[in-house]
Write a protein that holds these residues in place. Sequence first.
Motif, PDB file in Angstrom:
ATOM      1  N   LEU A  85       0.690  -1.255   0.022  1.00 50.28           N
ATOM      2  CA  LEU A  85      -0.207   0.256  -0.073  1.00 50.28           C
ATOM      3  C   LEU A  85       0.901   1.025   0.036  1.00 50.28           C
ATOM      4  CD1 LEU A  85      -3.046   1.381   0.284  1.00 50.28           C
ATOM      5  CD2 LEU A  85      -2.425   1.180   2.802  1.00 50.28           C
ATOM      6  N   GLN A  86       1.970   1.100   0.860  1.00 56.86           N
ATOM      7  CA  GLN A  86       2.853   2.352   0.659  1.00 56.86           C
ATOM      8  C   GLN A  86       3.358   2.851  -0.592  1.00 56.86           C
ATOM      9  OE1 GLN A  86       2.958   3.185   4.153  1.00 56.86           O
ATOM     10  NE2 GLN A  86       1.782   1.500   4.447  1.00 56.86           N
ATOM     11  N   GLN A  87       3.379   1.728  -1.453  1.00 57.69           N
ATOM     12  CA  GLN A  87       3.660   2.154  -2.907  1.00 57.69           C
ATOM     13  C   GLN A  87       2.689   2.789  -4.023  1.00 57.69           C
ATOM     14  OE1 GLN A  87       6.989   2.267  -3.056  1.00 57.69           O
ATOM     15  NE2 GLN A  87       6.860   1.120  -1.054  1.00 57.69           N
ATOM     16  N   VAL A  88       1.222   2.399  -3.120  1.00 55.34           N
ATOM     17  CA  VAL A  88       0.252   2.870  -4.113  1.00 55.34           C
ATOM     18  C   VAL A  88      -0.288   4.298  -3.764  1.00 55.34           C
ATOM     19  CG1 VAL A  88      -2.285   2.032  -4.606  1.00 55.34           C
ATOM     20  CG2 VAL A  88      -0.667   0.407  -4.530  1.00 55.34           C
ATOM     21  N   LEU A  89      -0.091   4.701  -2.654  1.00 60.51           N
ATOM     22  CA  LEU A  89      -0.691   6.096  -2.434  1.00 60.51           C
ATOM     23  C   LEU A  89       0.302   6.767  -1.431  1.00 60.51           C
ATOM     24  CD1 LEU A  89      -4.267   5.226  -1.000  1.00 60.51           C
ATOM     25  CD2 LEU A  89      -4.099   7.045  -2.719  1.00 60.51           C
ATOM     26  N   PRO A  90       0.322   8.221  -1.720  1.00 59.24           N
ATOM     27  CA  PRO A  90       1.349   9.185  -1.063  1.00 59.24           C
ATOM     28  C   PRO A  90       1.027   9.385   0.385  1.00 59.24           C
ATOM     29  CG  PRO A  90       0.001  10.478  -2.527  1.00 59.24           C
ATOM     30  CD  PRO A  90      -0.333   8.872  -2.793  1.00 59.24           C
ATOM     31  N   PRO A  91       1.752   9.847   1.269  1.00 57.72           N
ATOM     32  CA  PRO A  91       1.260  10.047   2.640  1.00 57.72           C
ATOM     33  C   PRO A  91       0.091  10.872   2.630  1.00 57.72           C
ATOM     34  CG  PRO A  91       3.815  10.349   2.368  1.00 57.72           C
ATOM     35  CD  PRO A  91       3.124   9.810   1.158  1.00 57.72           C
ATOM     36  N   GLY A  92      -0.788  10.925   3.573  1.00 57.00           N
ATOM     37  CA  GLY A  92      -1.873  11.710   3.717  1.00 57.00           C
ATOM     38  C   GLY A  92      -3.292  11.020   4.249  1.00 57.00           C
ATOM     39  N   GLY A  93      -4.289  11.665   4.372  1.00 53.24           N
ATOM     40  CA  GLY A  93      -5.461  11.074   4.947  1.00 53.24           C
ATOM     41  C   GLY A  93      -5.999   9.870   4.384  1.00 53.24           C
ATOM     42  N   ALA A  94      -6.097   9.765   3.007  1.00 56.49           N
ATOM     43  CA  ALA A  94      -6.617   8.470   2.228  1.00 56.49           C
ATOM     44  C   ALA A  94      -5.717   7.499   2.553  1.00 56.49           C
ATOM     45  CB  ALA A  94      -6.604   8.828   0.939  1.00 56.49           C
ATOM     46  N   ARG A  95      -4.423   7.508   2.499  1.00 49.49           N
ATOM     47  CA  ARG A  95      -3.562   6.414   2.996  1.00 49.49           C
ATOM     48  C   ARG A  95      -3.661   5.984   4.155  1.00 49.49           C
ATOM     49  NH1 ARG A  95       2.662   6.201   1.534  1.00 49.49           N
ATOM     50  NH2 ARG A  95       2.920   6.725   3.936  1.00 49.49           N
ATOM     51  N   ASN A  96      -3.757   7.025   5.176  1.00 46.14           N
ATOM     52  CA  ASN A  96      -4.048   6.741   6.535  1.00 46.14           C
ATOM     53  C   ASN A  96      -5.315   5.918   6.944  1.00 46.14           C
ATOM     54  OD1 ASN A  96      -3.929   6.947   9.270  1.00 46.14           O
ATOM     55  ND2 ASN A  96      -4.949   8.734   9.594  1.00 46.14           N
ATOM     56  N   ALA A  97      -6.297   6.242   6.247  1.00 40.18           N
ATOM     57  CA  ALA A  97      -7.640   5.637   6.525  1.00 40.18           C
ATOM     58  C   ALA A  97      -7.447   4.097   5.967  1.00 40.18           C
ATOM     59  CB  ALA A  97      -8.852   6.019   5.724  1.00 40.18           C
ATOM     60  N   ILE A  98      -6.810   3.726   4.759  1.00 38.53           N
ATOM     61  CA  ILE A  98      -6.811   2.648   4.400  1.00 38.53           C
ATOM     62  C   ILE A  98      -5.465   1.722   5.086  1.00 38.53           C
ATOM     63  CG2 ILE A  98      -6.211   1.422   2.170  1.00 38.53           C
ATOM     64  CD1 ILE A  98      -7.497   3.795   0.743  1.00 38.53           C
ATOM     65  N   ASP A  99      -4.577   2.305   5.242  1.00 38.48           N
ATOM     66  CA  ASP A  99      -3.469   1.737   6.072  1.00 38.48           C
ATOM     67  C   ASP A  99      -4.017   1.003   7.272  1.00 38.48           C
ATOM     68  OD1 ASP A  99      -0.385   1.200   6.514  1.00 38.48           O
ATOM     69  OD2 ASP A  99      -0.965   2.225   8.427  1.00 38.48           O
ATOM     70  N   CYS A 100      -4.879   1.948   8.092  1.00 40.34           N
ATOM     71  CA  CYS A 100      -5.221   1.682   9.421  1.00 40.34           C
ATOM     72  C   CYS A 100      -6.494   0.381   9.263  1.00 40.34           C
ATOM     73  CB  CYS A 100      -5.812   3.046   9.936  1.00 40.34           C
ATOM     74  SG  CYS A 100      -4.549   3.929  10.564  1.00 40.34           S
ATOM     75  N   ALA A 101      -7.064   0.308   8.154  1.00 37.36           N
ATOM     76  CA  ALA A 101      -7.779  -0.599   7.811  1.00 37.36           C
ATOM     77  C   ALA A 101      -7.212  -2.107   7.726  1.00 37.36           C
ATOM     78  CB  ALA A 101      -8.885  -0.425   6.608  1.00 37.36           C
ATOM     79  N   PHE A 102      -6.087  -1.593   6.900  1.00 35.35           N
ATOM     80  CA  PHE A 102      -5.260  -3.013   6.746  1.00 35.35           C
ATOM     81  C   PHE A 102      -4.804  -3.572   8.182  1.00 35.35           C
ATOM     82  CE2 PHE A 102      -4.224  -2.379   2.206  1.00 35.35           C
ATOM     83  CZ  PHE A 102      -4.076  -3.713   1.856  1.00 35.35           C
ATOM     84  N   TRP A 103      -4.450  -2.726   9.161  1.00 33.98           N
ATOM     85  CA  TRP A 103      -3.825  -3.409  10.423  1.00 33.98           C
ATOM     86  C   TRP A 103      -5.047  -3.889  11.105  1.00 33.98           C
ATOM     87  CZ3 TRP A 103       0.494  -3.308  13.316  1.00 33.98           C
ATOM     88  CH2 TRP A 103       1.535  -2.370  12.804  1.00 33.98           C
ATOM     89  N   ASP A 104      -6.300  -3.202  11.028  1.00 31.40           N
ATOM     90  CA  ASP A 104      -7.504  -3.818  11.749  1.00 31.40           C
ATOM     91  C   ASP A 104      -7.767  -5.113  11.157  1.00 31.40           C
ATOM     92  OD1 ASP A 104      -9.696  -3.644  13.515  1.00 31.40           O
ATOM     93  OD2 ASP A 104     -10.932  -2.765  11.961  1.00 31.40           O
ATOM     94  N   LEU A 105      -7.831  -5.362   9.756  1.00 26.56           N
ATOM     95  CA  LEU A 105      -8.040  -6.551   9.296  1.00 26.56           C
ATOM     96  C   LEU A 105      -6.931  -7.512   9.372  1.00 26.56           C
ATOM     97  CD1 LEU A 105      -9.574  -8.093   6.886  1.00 26.56           C
ATOM     98  CD2 LEU A 105      -8.075  -7.148   5.178  1.00 26.56           C
ATOM     99  N   GLU A 106      -5.754  -7.269   9.365  1.00 26.61           N
ATOM    100  CA  GLU A 106      -4.671  -8.096   9.896  1.00 26.61           C
ATOM    101  C   GLU A 106      -4.999  -8.609  11.127  1.00 26.61           C
ATOM    102  OE1 GLU A 106      -0.035  -8.233  10.092  1.00 26.61           O
ATOM    103  OE2 GLU A 106      -0.930  -6.763   8.432  1.00 26.61           O
ATOM    104  N   ALA A 107      -5.516  -7.939  12.327  1.00 26.49           N
ATOM    105  CA  ALA A 107      -5.711  -8.079  13.640  1.00 26.49           C
ATOM    106  C   ALA A 107      -6.690  -9.216  13.760  1.00 26.49           C
ATOM    107  CB  ALA A 107      -6.075  -6.993  14.404  1.00 26.49           C
ATOM    108  N   LYS A 108      -7.548  -9.170  12.886  1.00 18.89           N
ATOM    109  CA  LYS A 108      -8.825  -9.796  12.857  1.00 18.89           C
ATOM    110  C   LYS A 108      -8.718 -11.256  12.315  1.00 18.89           C
ATOM    111  CE  LYS A 108     -12.534  -6.615  13.209  1.00 18.89           C
ATOM    112  NZ  LYS A 108     -12.414  -5.071  12.911  1.00 18.89           N
ATOM    113  N   GLN A 109      -7.650 -11.230  10.988  1.00 18.03           N
ATOM    114  CA  GLN A 109      -7.347 -12.377  10.549  1.00 18.03           C
ATOM    115  C   GLN A 109      -6.330 -13.133  11.356  1.00 18.03           C
ATOM    116  OE1 GLN A 109      -5.589 -10.529   7.187  1.00 18.03           O
ATOM    117  NE2 GLN A 109      -7.212 -10.896   5.532  1.00 18.03           N
ATOM    118  N   GLN A 110      -5.460 -12.675  12.151  1.00 14.79           N
ATOM    119  CA  GLN A 110      -4.528 -13.417  12.653  1.00 14.79           C
ATOM    120  C   GLN A 110      -4.927 -13.612  14.468  1.00 14.79           C
ATOM    121  OE1 GLN A 110      -0.539 -12.348  12.416  1.00 14.79           O
ATOM    122  NE2 GLN A 110      -0.658 -11.747  10.306  1.00 14.79           N
ATOM    123  N   GLY A 111      -6.122 -12.905  14.541  1.00 13.51           N
ATOM    124  CA  GLY A 111      -6.543 -13.362  15.930  1.00 13.51           C
ATOM    125  C   GLY A 111      -5.644 -12.681  17.017  1.00 13.51           C
ATOM    126  N   GLN A 112      -5.041 -11.491  16.549  1.00 10.60           N
ATOM    127  CA  GLN A 112      -3.966 -10.980  17.535  1.00 10.60           C
ATOM    128  C   GLN A 112      -4.457  -9.402  17.359  1.00 10.60           C
ATOM    129  OE1 GLN A 112      -0.173 -11.897  18.754  1.00 10.60           O
ATOM    130  NE2 GLN A 112       0.194 -13.074  16.867  1.00 10.60           N
TER     131      GLN A 112
END
Length: 335
Positions: A85-112
Amino acid sequence: MVAHHQNGLTLTLDVQKFPYRKPFRISGHVFTETSVLVAQLSDGEHTGRGEGAGVYYLGDDIDHMVAEAQQAKTAVEACRNREELQQVLPPGGARNAIDCAFWDLEAKQQGQPAWKLAGLGSLKPLPSALTLGADDPAVMAEAALALNPDAPIKVKLTGEVELDKARLKAIRAARETAWIGVDANQGYSADSLRELVPALLENRIALLEQPLRRGAEGDLDGFKRPLPFVADESALSLVDTASLVGRYDIVNIKLDKCGGLTEGLAIARQARQLGLGVMVGNMMGTSLSMAPSYVLGQFCDVVDLDGPTFLARDRDPGVTYADGLIHCPRGIWGW
C-alpha cells in the motif's frame, strides 16, 4: 509477519461528518466540524476499518481524500499487504484510512491485537494533553481551570506576541502546577520568537511546537533552544525526519500527515536513532482515528490525542479520558 490476501480485497469508502461542540481556533484557522473518510477493507470473511481526517494546510481535505482513494481503489484491492500500500498511495489522509484498515483486518485475520502486531508486549493508558484553543487570556484561563487537574495542557498561540504572553501568564496563574506545552502552528518569525522565549521560560512551559512556518526551518539554525522545540508542520512524513536534527528536539507524528500507522512507527524508530524525542498528535477525528495513534503513543514521550473531546458526539465505543489519561477500549479498532 504480514498477512497475504489470496483472493483480493474489497475496499468500501464512506464520508462521515462530526460537528464540534463549539468553534475551535488556532493560528490562521477556525474549525467547526471534521469530515472523515472511513475505509473498510474486506477479504470476504473479515473486515478492517480505518479513518482519515486529512491535513487541512496541505489541501488534503475530504474531497481530495475521496478522489485519491477512489482513483487508487483497484490498486488497493490488489495489494497483498500494507507494505505494498505504501507504494500505491502517497502520505496523507486517504492512505491513513486504508493503512489503518489493513492493520485492523490483519488483527482480525490473525486473532492478534494490532498492538501485538506492532511489537508491543502490552498496552497502557497514556497521559494525553488536552488543548485550549486560542482565545482571550481570561477565557483561556477559565477553560484551563475546567480541565481535569491531572491532565497535561496544550495551549494554542497565534503569533501575536503580547497577547500570547498574556495568555501564558493567565493560564499559568490559573494552573500553577500543570504540565503546559504550547503550539504556535507556524505563527511566528525568528525575530518575534526571540521576544516570546523569555515568557515561555518564565511560565515554565514544557515545550514549544512548530514556531515557524513550514519552509523556514533554516531560520532555526543556530537558534538557542532553552526548551524542547517540536516539529509538526515541518515534519510530514519519513523523508522529513533526518532534516530536523539540530533545529528541533522532538517530532510530532500524526497518522494523517504520514499516511498511517505503518509509516508512523517507521518515523518513531528513525527519530529515536537520530536522538530525537517522539510525540504523537492528531488532526482531530473520532476515536477511530485515535485508536491506531494510541498504539503509536505507546512508543512516544509526549501524547496529544484529544480530538474526540472537541466533538459534539463521538463513536460508541469511544476512547475515554480520566485522571489525565486516555484509555482505549478494545471494541474500537485493532482487536
